[in-house]
Design an enzyme around this catalytic site. Structure first.
Site, PDB file in Angstrom:
ATOM      1  N   LYS A 194       0.848  -1.206   0.000  1.00 57.87           N
ATOM      2  CA  LYS A 194       0.000   0.000   0.000  1.00 57.87           C
ATOM      3  C   LYS A 194       0.880   1.252   0.000  1.00 57.87           C
ATOM      4  O   LYS A 194       2.070   1.195   0.341  1.00 57.87           O
ATOM      5  CB  LYS A 194      -0.924   0.047   1.213  1.00 57.87           C
ATOM      6  CG  LYS A 194      -0.233   0.064   2.586  1.00 57.87           C
ATOM      7  CD  LYS A 194       0.259   1.419   3.074  1.00 57.87           C
ATOM      8  CE  LYS A 194       0.907   1.373   4.442  1.00 57.87           C
ATOM      9  NZ  LYS A 194       1.667   2.566   4.820  1.00 57.87           N
ATOM     10  N   PRO A 239       9.760  -4.192  -0.283  1.00 56.02           N
ATOM     11  CA  PRO A 239      10.835  -3.744   0.610  1.00 56.02           C
ATOM     12  C   PRO A 239      10.352  -3.644   2.064  1.00 56.02           C
ATOM     13  O   PRO A 239       9.221  -3.239   2.322  1.00 56.02           O
ATOM     14  CB  PRO A 239      11.196  -2.356   0.057  1.00 56.02           C
ATOM     15  CG  PRO A 239      10.787  -2.415  -1.394  1.00 56.02           C
ATOM     16  CD  PRO A 239       9.563  -3.284  -1.425  1.00 56.02           C
ATOM     17  N   VAL A 240      11.242  -4.048   2.983  1.00 55.93           N
ATOM     18  CA  VAL A 240      10.895  -4.130   4.412  1.00 55.93           C
ATOM     19  C   VAL A 240      11.219  -2.801   5.106  1.00 55.93           C
ATOM     20  O   VAL A 240      12.226  -2.169   4.794  1.00 55.93           O
ATOM     21  CB  VAL A 240      11.711  -5.288   5.055  1.00 55.93           C
ATOM     22  CG1 VAL A 240      11.521  -5.334   6.563  1.00 55.93           C
ATOM     23  CG2 VAL A 240      11.306  -6.620   4.417  1.00 55.93           C
ATOM     24  N   GLY A 297       7.526   1.597   4.685  1.00 59.06           N
ATOM     25  CA  GLY A 297       6.256   2.339   4.664  1.00 59.06           C
ATOM     26  C   GLY A 297       5.258   1.792   3.668  1.00 59.06           C
ATOM     27  O   GLY A 297       4.260   2.439   3.356  1.00 59.06           O
ATOM     28  N   GLY A 330       4.170  -4.039   3.869  1.00 54.34           N
ATOM     29  CA  GLY A 330       4.370  -5.419   3.429  1.00 54.34           C
ATOM     30  C   GLY A 330       4.035  -6.460   4.492  1.00 54.34           C
ATOM     31  O   GLY A 330       3.285  -7.403   4.236  1.00 54.34           O
ATOM     32  N   SER A 384       2.187  -6.171   7.126  1.00 58.21           N
ATOM     33  CA  SER A 384       0.755  -6.131   7.460  1.00 58.21           C
ATOM     34  C   SER A 384      -0.061  -6.814   6.370  1.00 58.21           C
ATOM     35  O   SER A 384      -1.029  -7.536   6.658  1.00 58.21           O
ATOM     36  CB  SER A 384       0.272  -4.690   7.607  1.00 58.21           C
ATOM     37  OG  SER A 384       1.060  -4.006   8.545  1.00 58.21           O
ATOM     38  N   ALA A 385       0.321  -6.604   5.106  1.00 55.85           N
ATOM     39  CA  ALA A 385      -0.369  -7.246   3.983  1.00 55.85           C
ATOM     40  C   ALA A 385      -0.220  -8.754   4.093  1.00 55.85           C
ATOM     41  O   ALA A 385      -1.188  -9.511   3.938  1.00 55.85           O
ATOM     42  CB  ALA A 385       0.217  -6.755   2.661  1.00 55.85           C
ATOM     43  N   ASP A 398      -1.993  -1.452  10.638  1.00 50.36           N
ATOM     44  CA  ASP A 398      -2.316  -1.443   9.205  1.00 50.36           C
ATOM     45  C   ASP A 398      -2.985  -2.733   8.735  1.00 50.36           C
ATOM     46  O   ASP A 398      -3.428  -2.817   7.591  1.00 50.36           O
ATOM     47  CB  ASP A 398      -1.024  -1.274   8.364  1.00 50.36           C
ATOM     48  CG  ASP A 398      -0.572   0.179   8.299  1.00 50.36           C
ATOM     49  OD1 ASP A 398      -1.381   1.071   8.615  1.00 50.36           O
ATOM     50  OD2 ASP A 398       0.596   0.407   7.914  1.00 50.36           O
TER      51      ASP A 398
END
Ligand code: C5P
Length: 294
Positions: A14, A96-97, A100, A103, A105-106, A138
């Site tokens: 996101k 990318p970790v 922001g 990732g 949370s998704a 998130d």
């Protein structure tokens, strides 16, 4: 003998189109008001029936222990449902970790849906939302995807109709940012009174609105000022997503990026686009078969 079932899904990243932040609450979180939209950048999660729980990650540098939000999601769901967490999970990480982009949370939200399908245990939406919120601010958004307004600390999610797809360039620095550290810097810099009633993008007609964490992001990582200065110079619109470190560019002159990337070793520019709810639901949905992994 019946063969183990496999379920597989994508977990999409996101960006925050706007992020407004209020004061720190008594529980340590900040009240936020934000517009989030999913984008075309994804991890893949595969879940296979197994006698016990395990998680493997690719590339192997991604921690596969119980600090990984995928493991936390699986164990929290099993506990909520009162079952053993019998699944072998594989996370293929491309988002990318600490950037922001949401990732982890998704991944967590997709794991909840995948495992409820794999275990053939339908979970009430309210239960799913409660487990999601317990995993991170998130995570509830990723149960919906597409474009949403979020409030509270992130757990209040109001889905919106998705606008036309927007082409984006993501400028990803070679370092990650810590969300708690950025929020702590936000407080040190004077915090906020209350988040505004309305988002600026509701009236401005622009794709990006303010990110109230931007000053704190630069305070924690002064090099971020360089990345923002470049973004302002070469793009029609630019802004930090979440608590950084990625900068979102709209209408970027990509030729102007090459020189900057050469001078900033490890920085990357990724082309992406926004993803509406219909495509989000399709791509994050369970796809599976009865064939065991080779
Ligand atoms: O919810 P999550 O675990 O993602 O939050 C990480 C940290 O970010 C929190 O511990 C808190 O310091 C900060 N945070 C916040 N307000 C929010 C979301 C996160 O202060 N709305």
């Amino acid at each position: 003998m019946t063969r183990p079932r496999i379920a597989r899904a994508e977990a999409l990243a996101k960006i925050n189109r706007e992020l407004r932040v209020g004061p720190r609450r008594s529980d340590g979180y900040h009240e936020i008001r934000s517009r989030l939209v999913t984008i075309d950048l994804s991890d893949t999660i595969e879940a296979e029936e197994a006698s016990e729980f395990s998680l493997a990650c690719e590339p192997p540098e991604v921690p596969a222990d119980r600090s990984n939000l995928v493991a936390k999601a699986a164990l929290a769901l099993a506990e909520r449902l009162g079952v053993e967490p019998r699944a072998r999970l594989l996370l293929q990480k491309r988002i990318p970790v600490g950037a922001g982009l949401g990732g982890a949370s998704a991944d967590a939200a997709v794991t909840l849906r995948l495992l409820s399908r794999l275990w053939r245990l339908p979970v009430a939406d309210a239960d799913l939302a409660a487990v999601a919120a317990s995993l991170g601010s998130d995570v509830p958004f990723f149960l919906f995807g597409g474009e949403c307004d979020v409030g509270g600390r992130g757990e209040r999610v109001a889905p919106r109709d998705s606008g036309p797809p927007e082409e984006l360039t993501l400028l990803v620095p070679p370092f990650s940012m810590s969300t708690p550290e950025v929020y702590a810097a936000f407080d040190r810099l004077g915090g906020a009174a209350t988040p505004p009633e309305r988002l600026e993008i509701a009236e401005s007609g622009r794709f990006l609105g303010p990110n109230d964490l931007e000053r704190a992001v630069v305070a924690v990582r002064p090099e971020m000022a360089d990345y923002l200065a470049l973004g302002r110079r070469i793009a029609r619109e630019c802004g930090v997503t979440g608590s950084g470190s990625t900068i979102v560019l709209v209408g970027a002159r990509t030729d102007a990026l090459a020189e900057f990337l050469t001078a900033h070793a490890g920085a990357r520019a990724l082309q992406s686009r926004t993803i509406g709810r219909e495509e989000y639901v399709r791509r994050t949905a369970f796809s599976g078969d009865a064939t065991p992994r080779a």
